[in-house]
Motif scaffolding. Structure first.
Motif, PDB file in Angstrom:
ATOM      1  N   ALA A  23     -10.258   7.498   1.416  1.00 14.39           N
ATOM      2  CA  ALA A  23      -9.134   7.260   0.501  1.00 14.39           C
ATOM      3  C   ALA A  23      -8.655   8.510  -0.224  1.00 14.39           C
ATOM      4  O   ALA A  23      -7.631   8.462  -0.898  1.00 14.39           O
ATOM      5  CB  ALA A  23      -9.516   6.186  -0.519  1.00 14.39           C
ATOM      6  N   HIS A  24      -9.360   9.618  -0.072  1.00 16.90           N
ATOM      7  CA  HIS A  24      -8.942  10.867  -0.716  1.00 16.90           C
ATOM      8  C   HIS A  24      -7.934  11.653   0.130  1.00 16.90           C
ATOM      9  O   HIS A  24      -7.443  12.686  -0.289  1.00 16.90           O
ATOM     10  CB  HIS A  24     -10.163  11.741  -1.015  1.00 16.90           C
ATOM     11  N   MET A  74       0.759   6.936   1.060  1.00 15.86           N
ATOM     12  CA  MET A  74      -0.341   5.975   0.947  1.00 15.86           C
ATOM     13  C   MET A  74      -1.657   6.695   1.219  1.00 15.86           C
ATOM     14  O   MET A  74      -1.668   7.837   1.696  1.00 15.86           O
ATOM     15  CB  MET A  74      -0.161   4.845   1.961  1.00 15.86           C
ATOM     16  N   ALA A  75      -2.755   6.035   0.928  1.00 18.26           N
ATOM     17  CA  ALA A  75      -4.057   6.536   1.351  1.00 18.26           C
ATOM     18  C   ALA A  75      -4.166   6.347   2.857  1.00 18.26           C
ATOM     19  O   ALA A  75      -3.797   5.291   3.388  1.00 18.26           O
ATOM     20  CB  ALA A  75      -5.179   5.793   0.635  1.00 18.26           C
ATOM     21  N   ASN A  76      -4.650   7.358   3.549  1.00 17.04           N
ATOM     22  CA  ASN A  76      -4.763   7.284   5.003  1.00 17.04           C
ATOM     23  C   ASN A  76      -5.771   6.223   5.436  1.00 17.04           C
ATOM     24  O   ASN A  76      -5.545   5.530   6.421  1.00 17.04           O
ATOM     25  CB  ASN A  76      -5.161   8.656   5.574  1.00 17.04           C
ATOM     26  N   GLN A  77      -6.845   6.105   4.709  1.00 17.25           N
ATOM     27  CA  GLN A  77      -7.890   5.127   4.999  1.00 17.25           C
ATOM     28  C   GLN A  77      -8.391   4.565   3.677  1.00 17.25           C
ATOM     29  O   GLN A  77      -8.070   5.094   2.610  1.00 17.25           O
ATOM     30  CB  GLN A  77      -9.060   5.786   5.748  1.00 17.25           C
ATOM     31  N   ALA A  78      -9.197   3.559   3.745  1.00 13.00           N
ATOM     32  CA  ALA A  78      -9.834   3.007   2.552  1.00 13.00           C
ATOM     33  C   ALA A  78     -11.202   3.654   2.358  1.00 13.00           C
ATOM     34  O   ALA A  78     -11.640   4.470   3.177  1.00 13.00           O
ATOM     35  CB  ALA A  78      -9.975   1.488   2.707  1.00 13.00           C
ATOM     36  N   GLY A  79     -11.861   3.299   1.300  1.00  9.53           N
ATOM     37  CA  GLY A  79     -13.233   3.734   1.075  1.00  9.53           C
ATOM     38  C   GLY A  79     -13.397   5.241   1.120  1.00  9.53           C
ATOM     39  O   GLY A  79     -12.698   5.972   0.420  1.00  9.53           O
ATOM     40  N   THR A  99       0.819  -1.219   0.000  1.00  7.52           N
ATOM     41  CA  THR A  99       0.000   0.000   0.000  1.00  7.52           C
ATOM     42  C   THR A  99       0.853   1.270   0.000  1.00  7.52           C
ATOM     43  O   THR A  99       0.315   2.366  -0.145  1.00  7.52           O
ATOM     44  CB  THR A  99      -0.940   0.031   1.220  1.00  7.52           C
ATOM     45  N   PHE A 122      -4.960  13.160  -4.268  1.00  9.73           N
ATOM     46  CA  PHE A 122      -5.353  13.310  -2.870  1.00  9.73           C
ATOM     47  C   PHE A 122      -5.784  14.756  -2.613  1.00  9.73           C
ATOM     48  O   PHE A 122      -5.206  15.697  -3.154  1.00  9.73           O
ATOM     49  CB  PHE A 122      -4.194  12.943  -1.931  1.00  9.73           C
TER      50      PHE A 122
END
Length: 161
Positions: A74-75, A66-71, A47, A109
């Motif tokens: 993810a932005h 990386m993305a901080n969180q999913a779903g 990731t 992002f």
């Protein structure tokens, strides 16, 4: 100095920077007893987009994006940065953070968030603030520092658009 994507040839230099930092247990909420494979598995996670700051053939620092969180989260980007001890205080972390902000925007992002900036890591806190990050939350005694005991951690945030 050049900041570029990490390659397999950089793994030993990355390990030499990341392993002692994690083992010290002063700045990352990660197990301090990881073996070399565990350290590399963490830093080079699938990731993570990993970069190195290099001067000629010498790796001065490394960071991941990386993305901080999913779903729905993810932005928002997240990063981790480490500088080689001999290169600290020479602008390497600043250059890596500035690079990561550009790269995060390139990837679409909308913001960057640091989830767990240990309050005793005053150089990092000050640098992130100079680069436009705000402390948006304090987590009381959320980090067990090996020297200072239980200390606060900060959530730091910066809009990218």
């Amino acid at each position: 100095m050049q900041i570029r994507p990490a390659s397999p040839a950089d793994h030993a230099a990355i390990l030499a920077i990341v392993a002692p930092t994690l083992a010290a247990g002063e700045t990352y909420a990660i197990a301090t007893d990881l073996d070399d494979d565990g350290v590399l598995a963490y830093w080079l996670s699938p990731t993570h987009e990993v970069f190195v700051a290099a001067d000629g053939g010498t790796i001065l620092g490394t960071y991941y994006l990386m993305a901080n969180q999913a779903g729905g989260g993810a932005h928002v980007a997240n990063c981790g940065y480490m500088t080689a001890p001999a290169a600290q205080g020479k602008g390497i972390a600043r250059a890596m953070c500035e690079h990561s902000l550009v790269r995060a925007r390139e990837r679409g992002f909308r913001a960057m968030q640091f989830n767990h900036v240990v309050s005793t890591n005053t150089r990092a806190v000050a640098l992130w603030q100079k680069l436009g990050f705000d402390i948006v939350g304090a987590l009381p005694q959320a980090f067990n520092h090996p020297v200072h005991g239980y200390v606060d951690s900060y959530v730091m945030f910066k809009k990218l658009i």
